[in-house]
Scaffold this motif. Structure first.
Motif, PDB file in Angstrom:
ATOM      1  N   ARG A 134       0.780  -1.498   0.078  1.00  0.00           N
ATOM      2  CA  ARG A 134      -0.134   0.015  -0.086  1.00  0.00           C
ATOM      3  C   ARG A 134       0.855   1.271   0.006  1.00  0.00           C
ATOM      4  O   ARG A 134       0.217   2.189  -0.146  1.00  0.00           O
ATOM      5  CB  ARG A 134      -1.032  -0.101   1.289  1.00  0.00           C
ATOM      6  N   GLN A 135       2.039   1.152   0.045  1.00  0.00           N
ATOM      7  CA  GLN A 135       2.903   2.290   0.240  1.00  0.00           C
ATOM      8  C   GLN A 135       2.943   2.787  -1.287  1.00  0.00           C
ATOM      9  O   GLN A 135       3.297   2.233  -2.160  1.00  0.00           O
ATOM     10  CB  GLN A 135       4.515   2.067   0.756  1.00  0.00           C
ATOM     11  N   LEU A 136       2.885   4.208  -1.437  1.00  0.00           N
ATOM     12  CA  LEU A 136       2.795   5.044  -2.527  1.00  0.00           C
ATOM     13  C   LEU A 136       4.053   4.632  -3.337  1.00  0.00           C
ATOM     14  O   LEU A 136       5.305   5.245  -2.778  1.00  0.00           O
ATOM     15  CB  LEU A 136       2.660   6.438  -2.461  1.00  0.00           C
ATOM     16  N   GLY A 137       4.066   4.006  -4.239  1.00  0.00           N
ATOM     17  CA  GLY A 137       5.225   4.225  -5.248  1.00  0.00           C
ATOM     18  C   GLY A 137       5.993   2.702  -5.306  1.00  0.00           C
ATOM     19  O   GLY A 137       6.999   2.347  -5.719  1.00  0.00           O
ATOM     20  N   CYS A 138       5.513   1.984  -4.335  1.00  0.00           N
ATOM     21  CA  CYS A 138       6.201   0.685  -4.049  1.00  0.00           C
ATOM     22  C   CYS A 138       5.266  -0.452  -4.715  1.00  0.00           C
ATOM     23  O   CYS A 138       4.019  -0.531  -4.565  1.00  0.00           O
ATOM     24  CB  CYS A 138       6.320   0.286  -2.591  1.00  0.00           C
ATOM     25  N   HIS A 139       6.096  -0.975  -5.533  1.00  0.00           N
ATOM     26  CA  HIS A 139       5.435  -2.271  -6.333  1.00  0.00           C
ATOM     27  C   HIS A 139       5.797  -3.636  -5.843  1.00  0.00           C
ATOM     28  O   HIS A 139       5.387  -4.781  -6.333  1.00  0.00           O
ATOM     29  CB  HIS A 139       6.054  -2.086  -7.887  1.00  0.00           C
ATOM     30  N   ALA A 140       6.285  -3.797  -4.563  1.00  0.00           N
ATOM     31  CA  ALA A 140       6.445  -5.052  -4.049  1.00  0.00           C
ATOM     32  C   ALA A 140       5.167  -5.765  -3.815  1.00  0.00           C
ATOM     33  O   ALA A 140       4.130  -5.137  -3.341  1.00  0.00           O
ATOM     34  CB  ALA A 140       7.397  -4.877  -2.736  1.00  0.00           C
ATOM     35  N   PRO A 158      -2.460 -11.845   5.158  1.00  0.00           N
ATOM     36  CA  PRO A 158      -3.425 -10.525   5.241  1.00  0.00           C
ATOM     37  C   PRO A 158      -2.536  -9.284   5.445  1.00  0.00           C
ATOM     38  O   PRO A 158      -3.174  -8.239   5.791  1.00  0.00           O
ATOM     39  CB  PRO A 158      -4.161 -10.806   6.379  1.00  0.00           C
ATOM     40  N   ASP A 159      -1.497  -9.249   5.375  1.00  0.00           N
ATOM     41  CA  ASP A 159      -0.763  -8.153   5.328  1.00  0.00           C
ATOM     42  C   ASP A 159      -1.035  -6.920   4.324  1.00  0.00           C
ATOM     43  O   ASP A 159      -1.464  -7.392   3.205  1.00  0.00           O
ATOM     44  CB  ASP A 159       0.998  -8.079   5.089  1.00  0.00           C
ATOM     45  N   HIS A 160      -0.673  -5.767   4.481  1.00  0.00           N
ATOM     46  CA  HIS A 160      -0.908  -4.605   3.629  1.00  0.00           C
ATOM     47  C   HIS A 160       0.369  -3.919   3.047  1.00  0.00           C
ATOM     48  O   HIS A 160       0.228  -3.311   2.124  1.00  0.00           O
ATOM     49  CB  HIS A 160      -1.700  -3.525   4.236  1.00  0.00           C
ATOM     50  N   TYR A 161       1.526  -3.974   3.742  1.00  0.00           N
ATOM     51  CA  TYR A 161       2.779  -3.449   3.486  1.00  0.00           C
ATOM     52  C   TYR A 161       3.904  -4.537   3.402  1.00  0.00           C
ATOM     53  O   TYR A 161       3.743  -5.793   4.003  1.00  0.00           O
ATOM     54  CB  TYR A 161       2.982  -2.438   4.363  1.00  0.00           C
ATOM     55  N   CYS A 162       4.835  -4.346   2.807  1.00  0.00           N
ATOM     56  CA  CYS A 162       5.949  -5.025   2.519  1.00  0.00           C
ATOM     57  C   CYS A 162       6.982  -4.880   3.588  1.00  0.00           C
ATOM     58  O   CYS A 162       6.666  -4.186   4.583  1.00  0.00           O
ATOM     59  CB  CYS A 162       6.653  -4.968   1.206  1.00  0.00           C
TER      60      CYS A 162
END
Length: 171
Positions: A8-14, A19-23
């Motif tokens: 969900r971080q803007l610009g991150c394509h990982a 159920p996680d939302h962030y890398c």
């Protein structure tokens, strides 16, 4: 194969697995995001809203009628008239020599205390958020308004200067 989605971080394509939302690189934002989702869910929860409106806000027929008044055409005209009269400036801050823009119109003597003054333009004043919060606290202690309080037999105060003095502990 596990389900995945984009971070969900803007610009991150990982890609991250449910159920996680962030890398891993941006995982410190996960708790903040989940907290904001819970706040949103609570504000959009129909059961919570229904309980608030039926049990707390409209706890009896008198309170229901008081809040219904704020949805009438008469109130919207009175409100606009007072905003233009006071030039969208907080009357309580103006007395203290501070100019604060505001859009809230407040009853000087609360309608819970005196229902006859609810449509009186002289009983209305523009008030900012911080003054409104302080005045509400003062009204609860002076007049006995608010949830689970009993109205007191006191003299209504219509002078903003005197209310400010009493709010600030001057009298």
């Amino acid at each position: 194969m596990p389900r995945v989605r984009r971070c969900r971080q803007l610009g991150c394509h990982a890609m991250v697995t449910f159920p996680d939302h962030y890398c891993q690189q941006h995982y410190e934002h996960e708790a903040e995001y989940l907290a904001s989702r819970q706040r949103w869910a609570r504000s959009n929860d129909k059961q919570y809203t229904h309980k608030y409106n039926t049990v707390i806000r409209y706890r009896n027929e008198d309170k229901r009628q008081q809040y219904n008044f704020y949805r009438t055409r008469q109130w919207s005209h009175l409100r606009q008239q007072v905003l233009e009269r006071d030039h969208y400036l907080c009357a309580y801050c103006k007395v203290q020599g501070v100019i604060t823009p505001a859009k809230t119109v407040d009853h000087i003597v609360p309608i819970e205390f005196d229902e006859t003054l609810k449509a009186n333009v002289d009983n209305l004043a523009v008030i900012c958020g911080s003054c409104h919060h302080a005045k509400t606290d003062w009204e609860q202690s002076y007049y006995g308004t608010g949830n689970s309080n009993a109205l007191k037999d006191v003299e209504p105060i219509t002078d903003i200067n005197r209310i400010l003095l009493m709010m600030n502990g001057g009298i």
